[in-house]
Design an enzyme around this catalytic site. Structure first.
Site, PDB file in Angstrom:
ATOM      1  N   ASP A   1     -51.944 -24.994  -8.513  1.00  0.00           N
ATOM      2  CA  ASP A   1     -50.577 -24.538  -8.777  1.00  0.00           C
ATOM      3  C   ASP A   1     -49.611 -25.173  -7.781  1.00  0.00           C
ATOM      4  O   ASP A   1     -50.000 -25.533  -6.658  1.00  0.00           O
ATOM      5  CB  ASP A   1     -50.476 -23.012  -8.647  1.00  0.00           C
ATOM      6  CG  ASP A   1     -51.206 -22.284  -9.765  1.00  0.00           C
ATOM      7  OD1 ASP A   1     -51.539 -22.913 -10.779  1.00  0.00           O
ATOM      8  OD2 ASP A   1     -51.447 -21.071  -9.599  1.00  0.00           O
ATOM      9  N   LYS A   2     -48.356 -25.260  -8.177  1.00  0.00           N
ATOM     10  CA  LYS A   2     -47.335 -25.870  -7.329  1.00  0.00           C
ATOM     11  C   LYS A   2     -47.326 -25.286  -5.930  1.00  0.00           C
ATOM     12  O   LYS A   2     -47.222 -26.018  -4.935  1.00  0.00           O
ATOM     13  CB  LYS A   2     -45.958 -25.688  -7.982  1.00  0.00           C
ATOM     14  CG  LYS A   2     -44.791 -26.200  -7.150  1.00  0.00           C
ATOM     15  CD  LYS A   2     -43.464 -25.953  -7.844  1.00  0.00           C
ATOM     16  CE  LYS A   2     -42.296 -26.414  -6.986  1.00  0.00           C
ATOM     17  NZ  LYS A   2     -40.986 -26.162  -7.644  1.00  0.00           N
TER      18      LYS A   2
END
Length: 301
Positions: A116-117
């Site tokens: 995930d970012k």
């Protein structure tokens, strides 16, 4: 003439943008053409099919002829998408490495798996197509042992346990996911299993080692929130940001970091070319190191 590669939707967008004119004037999609009309269309430049190399600093924790191990920072996405064409890990890798695999997508050179970012930690990148598909196969068959570290709110009652709860798309918020159980009946959701161990306990917080057995989107974040111990800073799943003052009652009110305290720590796998067993680890970045220092100095049990 006809433009078979330009869709009707794109033509309507070009009309709204004024890129299509009739007799030198802007027009509407509903305009009925007449004999002798002169139609002019300015087509946008085609999107690049190659990743744009960018000099973005990356932390390399392992490298050989076939693989690169990167300790990903928070706030950077793995590869270009609709909202992120530049500034991604893929752009940084294209600048750093002279050779990357190309076997999946031109905008994802070397990218075998993703984080995930706002999740930090270890990502393995392939330099050759053979290394890519062989390592991908290990992920697909779930023979790779993935270990994460997370700082959570509260103290779990047990020193270790297994969370077995199916996960599906949140019924209201499209970007979120949720445990899908209603009245003890499994609703629409996919099986999701997470093992955890408590490594350290603090007053109001704990450091957990997490070993996911499935790979659902946001799985660790959703599972920990589900058992009442959301990850520090994970505002999407009820976690709260922390500052030095909120933790100790003194010092700065500025939040320590604007992401969740979840870190991909270690991957255990077989080298895709030599078949030798490997373990690669990535240390905490400075923001999580600072959090751990404060917890150990001021809140250790």
């Amino acid at each position: 003439g006809r433009y078979p590669r330009v869709s009707r939707t794109n033509i309507q967008r070009l009309i709204k943008q004024g890129a299509i004119t009739v007799n030198g004037r802007p027009t509407k999609a509903s305009y009925e053409m007449c004999g002798g009309d002169i139609i002019e269309m300015v087509l946008p430049a085609p999107e690049p099919m190659e990743i744009v190399p960018e000099d973005i600093p990356i932390s390399v924790v392992y490298e050989d002829e076939y693989l690169i191990g990167v300790n990903k920072q928070a706030g950077i996405v793995c590869h270009p998408a609709n909202r992120h064409q530049t500034g991604t890990l893929a752009n940084a890798l294209a600048f750093y490495a002279s050779r990357l695999s190309r076997c999946t997508h031109p905008f994802r050179p070397g990218i075998v798996h993703r984080l995930d970012k706002n999740t930090t930690g270890l990502m393995m990148v392939a330099k050759t197509d053979e290394a890519h598909w062989r390592l991908s196969l290990q992920f697909e068959r779930r023979t790779i042992q993935k270990t994460y570290l997370a700082v959570v709110e509260g103290n779990p009652a047990l020193d270790g346990d297994t969370i077995d709860a199916p996960i599906g798309v949140h019924p209201v918020v499209r970007e979120k996911f949720a445990v899908m159980v209603r009245e003890n009946k499994i609703d629409i959701g996919k099986p999701a299993v997470t093992h955890y161990e408590v490594l350290e306990r603090f007053r109001g917080y704990a450091l957990l080692k997490l070993m996911p057995k499935t790979g659902r989107t946001h799985q660790l974040r959703v599972h920990l929130s589900h058992i009442g111990h959301p990850i520090v800073g994970d505002t999407m799943y009820r976690g709260r940001p922390v500052s030095e003052h909120s933790l100790t009652g003194q010092g700065s009110y500025e939040i320590l970091f604007d992401h969740h305290a979840l870190h991909a720590w270690r991957l255990a796998f077989r080298h895709p070319i030599t078949n030798k067993p490997m373990e690669v680890e990535a240390p905490f970045h400075p923001p999580l190191k600072k959090l751990m220092h404060i917890l150990r100095e001021h809140l250790h049990v």
